[in-house]
Design a protein around this motif. Structure first.
Motif, mmCIF file in Angstrom:
data_model
loop_
_atom_site.group_PDB
_atom_site.id
_atom_site.type_symbol
_atom_site.label_atom_id
_atom_site.label_comp_id
_atom_site.label_asym_id
_atom_site.label_seq_id
_atom_site.Cartn_x
_atom_site.Cartn_y
_atom_site.Cartn_z
ATOM 1 N N GLU A 21 0.832 -1.202 0.000
ATOM 2 C CA GLU A 21 0.000 0.000 0.000
ATOM 3 C C GLU A 21 0.870 1.256 0.000
ATOM 4 O OE1 GLU A 21 -3.330 -0.110 0.006
ATOM 5 O OE2 GLU A 21 -3.639 2.052 0.156
ATOM 6 N N ASN A 25 1.269 4.113 -2.896
ATOM 7 C CA ASN A 25 1.060 5.536 -2.634
ATOM 8 C C ASN A 25 2.283 6.365 -3.002
ATOM 9 O OD1 ASN A 25 -1.532 5.408 -1.785
ATOM 10 N ND2 ASN A 25 -1.014 5.163 0.376
ATOM 11 N N GLN A 37 -2.495 20.302 -14.850
ATOM 12 C CA GLN A 37 -1.492 21.350 -14.712
ATOM 13 C C GLN A 37 -0.671 21.073 -13.464
ATOM 14 O OE1 GLN A 37 -1.031 24.707 -16.268
ATOM 15 N NE2 GLN A 37 -1.885 23.678 -18.030
ATOM 16 N N ASP A 43 -2.953 12.946 -6.705
ATOM 17 C CA ASP A 43 -3.885 14.028 -6.382
ATOM 18 C C ASP A 43 -5.005 14.183 -7.399
ATOM 19 O OD1 ASP A 43 -2.367 14.688 -4.215
ATOM 20 O OD2 ASP A 43 -1.146 16.145 -5.296
ATOM 21 N N ASN A 45 -8.020 13.564 -10.171
ATOM 22 C CA ASN A 45 -9.201 12.737 -10.381
ATOM 23 C C ASN A 45 -9.483 12.531 -11.862
ATOM 24 O OD1 ASN A 45 -9.895 12.414 -7.643
ATOM 25 N ND2 ASN A 45 -10.679 14.485 -7.612
ATOM 26 N N LEU A 50 -6.759 8.062 -13.219
ATOM 27 C CA LEU A 50 -7.405 6.863 -12.698
ATOM 28 C C LEU A 50 -6.886 5.610 -13.415
ATOM 29 C CD1 LEU A 50 -11.062 8.187 -12.271
ATOM 30 C CD2 LEU A 50 -9.363 7.793 -10.494
ATOM 31 N N TRP C 235 -6.532 17.896 -2.214
ATOM 32 C CA TRP C 235 -5.505 16.897 -2.478
ATOM 33 C C TRP C 235 -4.873 16.392 -1.197
ATOM 34 C CZ3 TRP C 235 -2.326 20.043 -6.606
ATOM 35 C CH2 TRP C 235 -3.185 20.362 -7.669
ATOM 36 N N PHE C 240 3.092 21.866 -2.310
ATOM 37 C CA PHE C 240 3.319 20.908 -3.386
ATOM 38 C C PHE C 240 4.617 21.153 -4.145
ATOM 39 C CE2 PHE C 240 -1.172 21.454 -2.638
ATOM 40 C CZ PHE C 240 -1.559 20.151 -2.381
ATOM 41 N N VAL C 301 -0.113 24.365 -11.274
ATOM 42 C CA VAL C 301 -1.522 24.312 -10.893
ATOM 43 C C VAL C 301 -2.169 25.680 -10.936
ATOM 44 C CG1 VAL C 301 -2.903 23.005 -9.299
ATOM 45 C CG2 VAL C 301 -0.475 23.184 -8.891
ATOM 46 N N GLU C 499 -3.038 7.372 5.051
ATOM 47 C CA GLU C 499 -3.646 7.698 3.777
ATOM 48 C C GLU C 499 -4.191 6.428 3.165
ATOM 49 O OE1 GLU C 499 -1.024 9.911 1.298
ATOM 50 O OE2 GLU C 499 -2.352 9.704 -0.437
ATOM 51 N N LYS C 500 -5.393 6.510 2.634
ATOM 52 C CA LYS C 500 -5.966 5.322 2.003
ATOM 53 C C LYS C 500 -6.848 5.771 0.854
ATOM 54 C CE LYS C 500 -7.015 0.945 1.847
ATOM 55 N NZ LYS C 500 -6.016 -0.105 1.702
ATOM 56 N N SER C 501 -6.618 5.167 -0.273
ATOM 57 C CA SER C 501 -7.438 5.475 -1.439
ATOM 58 C C SER C 501 -8.075 4.172 -1.900
ATOM 59 C CB SER C 501 -6.533 6.086 -2.509
ATOM 60 O OG SER C 501 -7.136 5.975 -3.753
ATOM 61 N N TYR C 565 -14.000 19.134 -6.578
ATOM 62 C CA TYR C 565 -14.145 18.072 -5.594
ATOM 63 C C TYR C 565 -13.952 18.706 -4.231
ATOM 64 C CZ TYR C 565 -13.462 15.432 -9.849
ATOM 65 O OH TYR C 565 -13.588 14.953 -11.120
ATOM 66 N N MET C 581 -14.070 12.532 -2.539
ATOM 67 C CA MET C 581 -14.513 11.461 -3.434
ATOM 68 C C MET C 581 -14.592 11.978 -4.854
ATOM 69 S SD MET C 581 -18.540 11.022 -2.654
ATOM 70 C CE MET C 581 -19.752 12.087 -3.386
ATOM 71 N N SER C 582 -14.430 11.049 -5.797
ATOM 72 C CA SER C 582 -14.592 11.413 -7.198
ATOM 73 C C SER C 582 -15.256 10.236 -7.894
ATOM 74 C CB SER C 582 -13.233 11.707 -7.817
ATOM 75 O OG SER C 582 -12.404 10.590 -7.705
ATOM 76 N N ILE C 584 -16.058 7.557 -10.901
ATOM 77 C CA ILE C 584 -15.347 6.915 -11.992
ATOM 78 C C ILE C 584 -16.326 6.846 -13.155
ATOM 79 C CG2 ILE C 584 -14.336 4.740 -12.745
ATOM 80 C CD1 ILE C 584 -13.333 4.486 -9.823
ATOM 81 N N SER C 585 -15.896 7.370 -14.303
ATOM 82 C CA SER C 585 -16.851 7.605 -15.384
ATOM 83 C C SER C 585 -17.553 6.323 -15.814
ATOM 84 C CB SER C 585 -16.134 8.248 -16.569
ATOM 85 O OG SER C 585 -14.994 7.507 -16.888
ATOM 86 N N ASN C 586 -18.795 6.467 -16.168
ATOM 87 C CA ASN C 586 -19.643 5.374 -16.658
ATOM 88 C C ASN C 586 -19.915 4.274 -15.632
ATOM 89 O OD1 ASN C 586 -19.669 6.617 -19.164
ATOM 90 N ND2 ASN C 586 -17.841 5.497 -19.832
ATOM 91 N N ASN C 591 -14.242 6.844 -6.296
ATOM 92 C CA ASN C 591 -12.902 6.722 -5.725
ATOM 93 C C ASN C 591 -12.874 7.576 -4.463
ATOM 94 O OD1 ASN C 591 -9.855 7.994 -5.754
ATOM 95 N ND2 ASN C 591 -9.943 5.829 -6.253
ATOM 96 N N LYS C 593 -10.840 9.019 -1.158
ATOM 97 C CA LYS C 593 -9.511 9.231 -0.585
ATOM 98 C C LYS C 593 -9.663 9.662 0.862
ATOM 99 C CE LYS C 593 -7.323 11.015 -4.346
ATOM 100 N NZ LYS C 593 -6.715 12.188 -4.938
#
Lengths: 119, 172, 625
Positions: A21, A25, A37, A43, A45, A50, C235, C240, C301, C499-501, C565, C581-582, C584-586, C591, C593
């Motif tokens: 894990e 990460n 960017q 970080d 989405n 993904l 995030w 960062f 960013v 941390e866990k995703s 988000y 959370m985000s 996942i398409s379709n 997901n 975090k």
């Protein structure tokens, strides 16, 4: 002596407690999301992020090492995807220049202080 | 002595400013051009319209091959489709379509409406296979020569100019 | 209407700056001791007109006057009033106007607050400052005019990016600009001091308050930006090493160096040229930062919309500024008086400067190297957090140690004892207490822990001593204590973060370590400018048998169309629970975090302490004069 043994235990401990894990990460944090960017894969989405997450997950479970996964991705996407800049010919300046500057600065400072302290 | 320092500092500054000036005009769009010249990876792709899978080892080494990554949900793919149709009549080129994260129903509808330029139609349902080709957004198109080496990579929809370039290469 | 008014007012400001240049230059030749009254009058009108132009722009935003392109592109009628106002400086043109306002404000304050200074010294400062003001006003009027009009007038604007609609980001630019644009004044002062050969003590006393003010605001600006990134970007991090963040950090290192070396200059005659170089470099770095952020040569960013012509202007301006300052420096640099002895405390301050300049160099190389490599060879590489952590972290050890022992040395004598003392002993004990409760983390991290604990205990002892003899510098103690606490909190945060995703569907339950996360409910609703999907989660900590509910959101804004988000954060004194959370398409899979972030409050608090030290130093100075 006590401190020394603790240090050794710590160093040792650190290497064995590295789970899959954590490994995953860490890798995801060191990858750039190419369609974003300046964001990391971890970080982001975005769809691309993904997918990369899935791929890294797969590779980690297959038992590939961190190094192998990085080189797989940089082979496909170039070094641009790696936030932990690999040490190569084109990054020698980046990695060594700070130390050279630090030493030069130190020598300069030493000379100044020594010269003035004598007077 | 003073003058010497001045000259050194000025030269460094001029160099820095010159590079920064050049960087202003640079194209910022990233593309994985490093892959050009590499041999294509060995990947198995599931057929979209039938059972079984296609192995990239089977890619013909007597002809040129064009790999096209597309999806019905992608707007620019619609725009480039007519150019793929145009290229599909070339006798010296095989076009392999790799459908990207798409639903079969929508993809088939797309092809029946717009025509099918692909000699081989495969799918990459979760997008993982495409990673092997350095794909990060679609459409992307890869041209492969007889030695199975990548010779061109197009990020984004191909256009008139690209079609001419491809034709020139394959009819050499 | 507002468009032409705004243009007129800013043009008048430009004319006033040019007149000020002429008047000051003319006044230099007059033999009287006082600056002519006219200059004060013009300076007063200048600040009045430049404020007026800024207020005009704010009003245009408040009444949503879309005849201004700038308002049309960055505002919307349904936006809350607060964000209409803050939208004024949330874009390139508006923030440039804020830039200029701060340049003028500092110029004006300098003129009226330094009544008894050498006349020509003051006049030259005003001249340099107005050169900067004029250049930026020309830039504003010719290239980035916030008052440009639009016809036909649209009925609705395109809106402000929702991630910029945040209270922290509303105050972040003004704070940061007061910080690094404020450094312009000591840039001008330094050049003026060179030309008029002002003596070192006078120079030190003149720039000191400006340095403390700009340093304090820069620190606060960085803090608020960091808080924004933590809460708004979702995030789970607060720094960062992004090129734009680095741009705000680079002048900060130099300001810190300056803040320390001014102390030497004030007491003794050394370091005159060095202070001048630092002053010039600080503002240069501020402009470099502005160039990097606004030219779009970086992949970041936070970039403003790209426009190469802007970059070209700032670059030309920067080049002009650098070349002329180097020229002035070489022409007027005094022959340093080499006949004085450097004592231990001065050495420590020089060592501080050595570290600060080193940190600056690392960040500068890390930020610019990829740009240079790409431009010169076409190879693209990325430089990210691993680089900065790897290079900088080991240097924190000697820095922390020097921050602890350096200030305890007297100005004149140079004794070395007193390093191994009760504070070190206490901190070693404290360190072992912390160490026993930790079972992971690298050796380096643990050493950093030890040294930051040492710094904290030593400054606490120092604080106690201030009550015995009232002569110790309280601002130093507070800032250094804050820095120790900052490094300690960051290290502990690094060590204890969880941390866990994972992916989950509604109704799923996830177990890991001591935690269980239940995805209990999903609701959708819409507000006037966005639609939202909100997840309800219960997080159970099995070790402490506590449970908390968190509700992260996915928002789809309509003006402009953006997905954000929203993290759901439960802040407690010692630890934050952070969930995003985000989708996942379709699929109906999300997901998720999860972060457990300890000591976040301590990180914010310690930076506040650091900047509080800056305020104290400013006040201390005011009292003495």
């Amino acid at each position: 002596m006590k401190i020394l043994s603790i240090i050794i235990i710590l160093l040792f401990n650190n290497t064995i407690s590295f789970s899959n894990e954590n490994k995953k990460n860490e890798i995801l944090k060191n990858l750039r999301c190419l369609v974003c960017q300046g964001q990391t894969i971890s970080d982001s989405n975005s769809d691309f992020a993904l997918t990369i997450k899935d791929v890294v997950d797969e590779k980690v479970n297959e038992g590939l090492s961190k190094k192998e996964i990085y080189s797989f991705l940089s082979d496909k996407y170039g070094d641009w995807i790696l936030f932990n800049t690999p040490l190569k010919k084109n990054s020698y300046f980046l990695w060594f220049m700070p130390y050279i500057l630090f030493i030069l600065g130190g020598v300069f400072l030493y000379l100044v202080i020594k010269k003035r302290a004598q007077k | 002595m003073k003058k010497k320092y001045l000259v050194i500092i000025y030269s460094i500054a001029i160099f820095i400013f010159f590079v920064l000036y050049l960087s202003l005009g640079k194209n910022k769009i990233y593309s994985t051009q490093d892959n050009i010249g590499k041999k294509i990876p060995e990947v198995q792709l599931n057929y979209f319209d039938k059972d079984g899978h296609f192995d990239t080892k089977e890619i013909s080494n007597s002809k040129f091959t064009l790999l096209n990554f597309w999806a019905s949900w992608c707007g620019p793919c619609r725009k480039e489709h007519k150019y793929l149709m145009e290229l599909s009549v070339s006798s010296n080129l095989i076009i392999i379509g790799i459908n990207f994260k798409d639903e079969k129903k929508n993809a088939m509808k797309f092809l029946s409406e717009m025509g099918n330029p692909f000699s081989v139609l495969t799918t990459d349902f979760d997008g993982k296979k495409s990673i092997n080709f350095g794909i990060y957004g679609i459409p992307e198109t890869i041209l492969i020569n007889e030695d199975l080496k990548i010779i061109k990579k197009y990020v984004g929809p191909i256009d008139d100019k690209d079609v001419r370039q491809i034709k020139k290469i394959i009819n050499k | 209407m507002l468009s032409s008014f705004g243009i007129t007012v800013s043009t008048i400001s430009l004319l006033l700056s040019l007149s000020l240049l002429y008047l000051s230059y003319y006044d230099l030749k007059l033999s009287n001791n006082k600056i002519s009254k006219k200059i004060y009058k013009f300076a007063f009108s200048q600040i009045l007109f430049i404020f007026l132009s800024f207020v005009t722009l704010i009003i245009a935003y408040i009444i949503s006057d879309f005849s201004l392109i700038n308002v049309y592109e960055n505002s919307h009628t349904t936006k809350p009033l607060f964000y209409k106002i803050s939208g004024t400086w949330g874009n390139h043109e508006g923030s440039l106007l804020l830039w200029i306002n701060i340049l003028v404000l500092f110029s004006f304050l300098f003129l009226i607050l330094n009544k008894d200074k050498n006349k020509n010294f003051k006049l030259y400062t005003i001249i340099f400052q107005n050169l900067l003001i004029s250049a930026f006003l020309i830039f504003l009027l010719t290239n980035s005019n916030p008052f440009s009009s639009l016809y036909p007038i649209p009925t609705e604007g395109t809106g402000l990016n929702p991630i910029l609609q945040d209270p922290a980001l509303a105050i972040h630019p003004p704070l940061l600009y007061i910080g690094f644009v404020g450094s312009s004044i000591y840039f001008s002062i330094a050049l003026a001091a060179l030309i008029t050969k002002v003596e070192s003590k006078s120079l030190a006393l003149t720039i000191k308050p400006w340095v403390s003010v700009s340093w304090t605001f820069q620190t606060l600006g960085i803090l608020v930006g960091s808080i924004w990134a933590y809460y708004e970007l979702g995030w789970g991090g607060f720094w960062f090493w992004d090129p734009v963040e680095n741009s705000s950090l680079m002048p900060w290192f130099l300001m810190t160096a300056l803040l320390h070396s001014v102390l030497v200059l004030e007491r003794r005659i050394g370091l005159y040229s060095w202070v001048i170089i630092l002053s010039i470099l600080t503002f240069t770095m501020s402009v470099v930062g502005t160039f990097l952020v606004r030219s779009g040569i970086l992949n970041s960013v936070h970039t403003f919309a790209n426009d190469p012509s802007r970059g070209l202007f700032i670059l030309s301006f920067l080049a002009l500024m650098v070349f002329s300052s180097i020229f002035i420096f070489f022409k007027y640099a005094p022959v340093e008086n080499k006949n004085y002895k450097i004592f231990s405390k001065e050495s420590f301050i020089l060592i501080n400067n050595w570290f600060m300049v080193f940190f600056l160099a690392v960040v500068l190389i890390g930020t610019l190297y990829p740009v240079f490599l790409d431009t010169l060879t076409g190879q693209k590489i990325s430089v990210g957090p691993p680089y900065y952590n790897f290079i900088l972290a080991p240097f924190l050890l000697p820095l922390l140690f020097l921050m602890t022992s350096g200030p305890r040395h007297k100005w004149i004598s140079s004794n070395v004892i007193g390093i191994f003392n009760i504070a070190l002993f206490t901190s070693i004990i404290l360190f072992f207490v912390i160490f026993l409760s930790i079972n992971e983390g690298g050796l380096l991290l643990l050493l950093i822990l030890l040294f930051s604990v040492y710094l904290i205990t030593q400054t606490t002892f120092d604080f106690y001593e201030t009550f015995k003899n009232k002569n110790i510098n309280l601002s130093r103690i507070i800032s250094h204590f804050g820095f120790g606490l900052l490094i300690l909190s960051i290290s502990l945060n690094q060590i204890f973060s969880v941390e866990k995703s994972f992916n989950a569907k509604l109704g799923d339950e996830k177990n890991f370590q001591n935690y269980t996360i239940k995805f209990k409910n999903l609701e959708t609703f819409s507000k006037n400018n966005f639609k939202s999907v909100k997840g309800h989660f219960e997080i159970i900590d099995k070790k402490n048998i506590t449970s908390q509910n968190l509700t992260p959101e996915i928002r789809v804004y309509n003006q402009p169309e953006t997905i954000t988000y929203e993290a759901s954060i439960n802040t407690k004194l010692f630890s934050d629970t952070y969930l995003t959370m985000s989708n996942i398409s379709n699929t109906d899979i999300f997901n998720i975090k999860f972060h457990m972030k300890p000591f976040m409050n301590f990180i914010w608090f310690s930076v506040l302490l650091i900047s509080f030290g800056g305020i104290l130093q400013f006040l201390r100075f005011e009292k003495r004069v």
